[in-house]
Design a protein around this motif. Sequence first.
Motif, PDB file in Angstrom:
ATOM      1  N   ASP A  54       0.833  -1.208   0.000  1.00 22.15           N
ATOM      2  CA  ASP A  54       0.000   0.000   0.000  1.00 22.15           C
ATOM      3  C   ASP A  54       0.866   1.256   0.000  1.00 22.15           C
ATOM      4  O   ASP A  54       0.556   2.240  -0.686  1.00 22.15           O
ATOM      5  N   LEU A  55       1.967   1.194   0.769  1.00 22.50           N
ATOM      6  CA  LEU A  55       2.865   2.347   0.829  1.00 22.50           C
ATOM      7  C   LEU A  55       3.511   2.610  -0.527  1.00 22.50           C
ATOM      8  O   LEU A  55       3.596   3.758  -0.979  1.00 22.50           O
ATOM      9  N   VAL A  56       3.940   1.540  -1.186  1.00 25.30           N
ATOM     10  CA  VAL A  56       4.526   1.688  -2.521  1.00 25.30           C
ATOM     11  C   VAL A  56       3.501   2.264  -3.490  1.00 25.30           C
ATOM     12  O   VAL A  56       3.811   3.140  -4.305  1.00 25.30           O
ATOM     13  N   GLN A  57       2.264   1.796  -3.379  1.00 24.95           N
ATOM     14  CA  GLN A  57       1.206   2.307  -4.240  1.00 24.95           C
ATOM     15  C   GLN A  57       0.954   3.787  -3.974  1.00 24.95           C
ATOM     16  O   GLN A  57       0.790   4.590  -4.906  1.00 24.95           O
ATOM     17  N   VAL A  58       0.949   4.152  -2.686  1.00 24.03           N
ATOM     18  CA  VAL A  58       0.743   5.564  -2.330  1.00 24.03           C
ATOM     19  C   VAL A  58       1.879   6.426  -2.854  1.00 24.03           C
ATOM     20  O   VAL A  58       1.665   7.520  -3.393  1.00 24.03           O
ATOM     21  N   VAL A  59       3.119   5.928  -2.714  1.00 31.28           N
ATOM     22  CA  VAL A  59       4.277   6.681  -3.213  1.00 31.28           C
ATOM     23  C   VAL A  59       4.190   6.857  -4.728  1.00 31.28           C
ATOM     24  O   VAL A  59       4.459   7.940  -5.268  1.00 31.28           O
ATOM     25  N   ASN A  60       3.804   5.798  -5.423  1.00 32.72           N
ATOM     26  CA  ASN A  60       3.654   5.895  -6.880  1.00 32.72           C
ATOM     27  C   ASN A  60       2.566   6.894  -7.261  1.00 32.72           C
ATOM     28  O   ASN A  60       2.725   7.673  -8.214  1.00 32.72           O
ATOM     29  N   GLU A  61       1.472   6.873  -6.512  1.00 32.22           N
ATOM     30  CA  GLU A  61       0.396   7.827  -6.780  1.00 32.22           C
ATOM     31  C   GLU A  61       0.861   9.261  -6.520  1.00 32.22           C
ATOM     32  O   GLU A  61       0.530  10.178  -7.282  1.00 32.22           O
ATOM     33  N   LEU A  62       1.635   9.447  -5.451  1.00 30.39           N
ATOM     34  CA  LEU A  62       2.166  10.782  -5.157  1.00 30.39           C
ATOM     35  C   LEU A  62       3.105  11.256  -6.264  1.00 30.39           C
ATOM     36  O   LEU A  62       3.077  12.431  -6.662  1.00 30.39           O
ATOM     37  N   ASN A  63       3.932  10.344  -6.761  1.00 29.99           N
ATOM     38  CA  ASN A  63       4.828  10.703  -7.864  1.00 29.99           C
ATOM     39  C   ASN A  63       4.034  11.077  -9.117  1.00 29.99           C
ATOM     40  O   ASN A  63       4.381  12.033  -9.832  1.00 29.99           O
ATOM     41  N   ALA A  64       2.966  10.314  -9.368  1.00 28.06           N
ATOM     42  CA  ALA A  64       2.130  10.618 -10.534  1.00 28.06           C
ATOM     43  C   ALA A  64       1.455  11.980 -10.376  1.00 28.06           C
ATOM     44  O   ALA A  64       1.382  12.775 -11.327  1.00 28.06           O
ATOM     45  N   ILE A  65       0.974  12.264  -9.156  1.00 26.67           N
ATOM     46  CA  ILE A  65       0.343  13.564  -8.898  1.00 26.67           C
ATOM     47  C   ILE A  65       1.353  14.691  -9.057  1.00 26.67           C
ATOM     48  O   ILE A  65       1.051  15.753  -9.619  1.00 26.67           O
ATOM     49  N   GLN A  66       2.577  14.446  -8.561  1.00 25.10           N
ATOM     50  CA  GLN A  66       3.630  15.453  -8.693  1.00 25.10           C
ATOM     51  C   GLN A  66       3.939  15.726 -10.164  1.00 25.10           C
ATOM     52  O   GLN A  66       4.111  16.878 -10.578  1.00 25.10           O
TER      53      GLN A  66
END
Length: 200
Positions: A54-66
């Motif tokens: 879940d953390l990896v998914q959240v980090v990936n989503e944050l990178n995509a948002i960035q």
Amino acid sequence: AKRKKEAEIDRICSRHYGDFLTSVSEMLKLRGAASNLTTLVTDVHRKFNTTGSDLVQVVNELNAIQTERENARKLLQSTLQCKKISALMVKTKEQIESDDHYNAMRTIESIQTEAKLLQVKSMTACLDSWLPIAINKLLYGARTEADGFVADIREHVEVLGSTILSRQAHLNVGNATPNINNDSTAGQSQTAQSGRRGSG
């Protein structure tokens, strides 16, 4: 003595056997605790893997948002720049149509400066086709205005020259009339003096 020795052996064995039983009991308890600990560690590991995913998914989503935010920022910057250039283009058109050639030239210079920072290919292509036309219109308007200005100057010079010549001729005529009168008066004086001399 033999019985005493056997009793001593039995007592020692009983004591050690009791200790052995106690140790075995404690080992069984430790085994149960270890089993519970193994289960707990397994559960923690499973939860960590789930949470880690879940953390990896959240980090990936944050990178995509960035990334999306950065793209949006660049898009907004390009949009504002295109809007500014479009406003300058409209301003240039109005200045050329109102024969404000100097300010139109300055506005075109501003457009050329902004175009160097432009990264929108479609807008760059539009400017590449629009600028030469606008510059030609500006040059044509400035040349036409200059020709009209020169024609007006020539007309005024001709009128001014005619006026000066007319006034000069008038002044010459005015100066010539008193000279004629003076010459007549001088002639009459000389005739009178000659007559007086003859009478004498």
